[in-house]
Design an enzyme around this catalytic site. Sequence first.
Site, mmCIF file in Angstrom:
data_model
loop_
_atom_site.group_PDB
_atom_site.id
_atom_site.type_symbol
_atom_site.label_atom_id
_atom_site.label_comp_id
_atom_site.label_asym_id
_atom_site.label_seq_id
_atom_site.Cartn_x
_atom_site.Cartn_y
_atom_site.Cartn_z
ATOM 1 N N GLN A 237 0.804 -1.220 0.000
ATOM 2 C CA GLN A 237 0.000 0.000 0.000
ATOM 3 C C GLN A 237 0.842 1.277 0.000
ATOM 4 O O GLN A 237 1.745 1.423 0.823
ATOM 5 C CB GLN A 237 -0.893 0.015 1.240
ATOM 6 C CG GLN A 237 -1.750 1.261 1.358
ATOM 7 C CD GLN A 237 -2.811 1.088 2.422
ATOM 8 O OE1 GLN A 237 -2.545 1.243 3.602
ATOM 9 N NE2 GLN A 237 -4.001 0.734 2.002
ATOM 10 N N LEU A 249 4.121 10.046 7.546
ATOM 11 C CA LEU A 249 2.688 9.872 7.369
ATOM 12 C C LEU A 249 1.874 11.049 7.912
ATOM 13 O O LEU A 249 2.122 11.533 9.013
ATOM 14 C CB LEU A 249 2.260 8.606 8.107
ATOM 15 C CG LEU A 249 0.804 8.198 7.932
ATOM 16 C CD1 LEU A 249 0.570 7.761 6.507
ATOM 17 C CD2 LEU A 249 0.464 7.080 8.894
ATOM 18 N N GLU A 252 -4.964 9.697 7.734
ATOM 19 C CA GLU A 252 -6.262 9.832 7.088
ATOM 20 C C GLU A 252 -7.252 10.562 7.990
ATOM 21 O O GLU A 252 -8.251 11.106 7.526
ATOM 22 C CB GLU A 252 -6.768 8.400 6.886
ATOM 23 C CG GLU A 252 -7.604 8.147 5.719
ATOM 24 C CD GLU A 252 -7.527 6.652 5.414
ATOM 25 O OE1 GLU A 252 -6.412 6.164 5.136
ATOM 26 O OE2 GLU A 252 -8.560 5.991 5.437
ATOM 27 N N ARG A 283 -7.408 4.065 0.143
ATOM 28 C CA ARG A 283 -6.071 4.641 -0.051
ATOM 29 C C ARG A 283 -5.524 4.429 -1.450
ATOM 30 O O ARG A 283 -4.913 5.322 -2.034
ATOM 31 C CB ARG A 283 -5.107 4.033 0.974
ATOM 32 C CG ARG A 283 -5.424 4.513 2.364
ATOM 33 C CD ARG A 283 -4.543 3.871 3.402
ATOM 34 N NE ARG A 283 -4.878 4.413 4.706
ATOM 35 C CZ ARG A 283 -4.356 3.993 5.851
ATOM 36 N NH1 ARG A 283 -3.481 3.006 5.846
ATOM 37 N NH2 ARG A 283 -4.700 4.543 6.986
#
Lengths: 598, 235
Positions: A237, A249, A252, A283
């Site tokens: 991913q 990161l 989300e 994603r």
Amino acid sequence: MTQTHVFDVVIVGGGGAGLMAALNASRSAKTAVLSKLYPTRSHTGAAQGGIGAALGNLEEDHWEWHAFDTVKGSDYLGDQDAIEFMCREAVQAVYDLEHFGLPFSRTADGRIAQRPFGGHTNNLTKKPVRRSCYAADRTGHMILQTLYQQCIKNGINFYDEFQVLDLILSDGKAAGVVAVELATGELHVFHSKAVVFATGGHGRMWEITSNAYAYTGDGVAITLRNGIPAEDMEFFQFHPTGIYKLGILITEAVRGEGGILFNGKGERFMERYAPTIKDLASRDVISRAIYLEIKEGRGINGKDYVYLDVRPETVNKYAELDGRTRPDGTPYRVTAEEILSKIPDITDFCRTYLGVDPVKDPMPIQPTAHYAMGGIPTNKYGEVVVDDQGTVLPGLYAAGECACVSVHGANRLGTNSLVDLVVFGKYAGIKAAEYAKGADLPRLPADPDAGVRRQLDNLLNGSGRERAAQIGRELRKVMMDDVGVFRTEEGLKQAVEKVRELRERYKQVRVSDGGKIFNTELLNTWELGCLLDAALVTAVSALERKESRGAHAREDYPRRDDENWLKHTLAWLNEDGSVRLGYKPVVITQYAPKERVY
Amino acid sequence: MEVRMRIFRFNPEKDRKPHYDVFTVEAQPTDRVLDVLEWIRGDVDGTLAFRRSCAHGVCGSDAMRINGRNYLACKVLLRDLGTTEITVEPLLGLPVIKDLIVDMGPFFEHYKTVMPYLVNDELPADGKERLQSPEQRERFDDTTKCILCAACTTSCPSFWSNGQYVGPAAIVNAHRFIFDSRDQAAVERLEILNDQFGVWRCRTAFNCTEACPREIKITQAIAEVKRAIQTGRVE
């Protein structure tokens, strides 16, 4: 001198899955946890946004909806029996974490707070549902700390900074592991009835990644070298929102709280790719959309990034356009202060690394390599299965990111990594202890660490014609260029060839540090060898899969092909460096594959 | 930009005493100190030893002294140091094992002494979560952020002078439970910390608060624990 220790259950890895396994196994079995890091350094701690479970604390929700969303998110490659098991168990798992002391954020009435997350929906209205149970934007940190705290409370045996280098098999069963103690350089044999791998992922083979340096695929590489296949390695991913260039990161949850993605023309481009769920699509869908926008010259200033905007004026404008409401039915409106309280760590990252304040400026983001859907094949009890018939290797277990159950299939939904490691970590621990209870200590083969000594000797005595750092750079570049968000036959062929070349050149590396105490160069170089093996299997599996599904997007085969490819890849790494591929069917219970639209 | 990085070196297998090596490195102002260390280890001197993992300030592996102050090497950009002369040294107050790696054993031993885990064996009858209001949850929010990097404890003059002092990090982790409305062992923890090597060793130097990469108000947390011991009340 190699020291030998005897346990019922040995757990490799001190992250969320390993600690869950330890807490459960140690109730009835003599258990040890071996971790190459202090357990609290594990990458579980970097997870931000939440753990999905249909508690229904804020609105109607059902574990069956969670299961369907996970099946759909997996692009129908996830095994539905395992997914149903996980989503049903998730509810109790979250309560267990709370009982362990996890400081979840709370609703006004004192229950565990929940927020929307990508791909999680009310199955009737198709709108986002509040399912992600969170502790601000540091849910993984809280899980890791809480589990470690419980391990201290329960007196778990830890071998901190012990790096496992090999698995010992004897008469077709697991018999222990070989590890090096970082502080002394001494080898140790851990002789046991059962072994649980919980070693995490392998995202460090890509240039732009959210993953820790420690994420080098040790578990997958070790099992591959012992004749155990790796499953679905072509599915990796890319998280859509990594900090530009650094890959760190941005959860989300920023979009869950109302953040919007914009291209260089100021367009909310997700409207075109996922008209219903928009910025909260899965994603893989968003990562591809960002790539396509950039490819069409619609990156910011024509460059290779877009903006994630969580400024209150933006959030409120689009919340109004979308008709978004709070649980009590009032319109969803936020202040800068509320946003900051929901995403404090993201705010800190932006200020530290970008000099940007997320409630005043948009954040420059690009997709970042994030999570391995593939890994060591297991069933839903964490037992490692070694072929297409479901044959279990007695005594061997895997859980968490290193394992492929498969509940994530071709694409993992946000929050499900934490669900996975808690649920399957627990069951791997329970099952390993049960197995150990009924098993005799396997015979230890003569000279169990001979293979490890040979590997390390080779690294210390190579010709020195090659440098590990250079091989690592070339690996990360080719994986990023050719085994990234979009793939083609030509690129993948090139990648396979390149990784083979790098594996050859790796044999010419010589580690300059000949010492024993904290020889970090030796261990980093050994880890690079793991990445090379995992990368080869990834590229070969990807080259062979001639369809687009979830995270595996082939420009030359843009459609999902259920007729030929509704099946899991199994890849064996032969000693001569060749890869043998096999396949096994996907378990379908009640969700017939259909087109995936968000 | 060109930086001169002066790094503390000690190899117990070779050296009788430590020395410094200087590396001149071409880097970007936005590079982290950790990026420079990685480059040195990968391309110049493989024997350089340091710990690291997440590289963005959440795992706590790479606490070290940079120009005399404790930081996580992954959370300091070169441009933020205000100089191109950079001295990197191991944390003070813990035994150096090799180069920038210290023995974390004593640090974790102190942590374990404060019962750093929730004590409450009563579960709700419905099997669901215990209730806790947002205000109750907020009461101990700050101290839940600790990543056990040891930057605070190893910046503390009281800890330097006596390593038996439990240290700020352990007190932070005790605070996290003492002020959690769900916990039932505050009295025991306060007793543990009301000891000659407990909270009274804190002389409010504020070094810990300044060193914390998570911006935990550590001195305040310690003061709250002191007050709870004095008043016998957890508020």
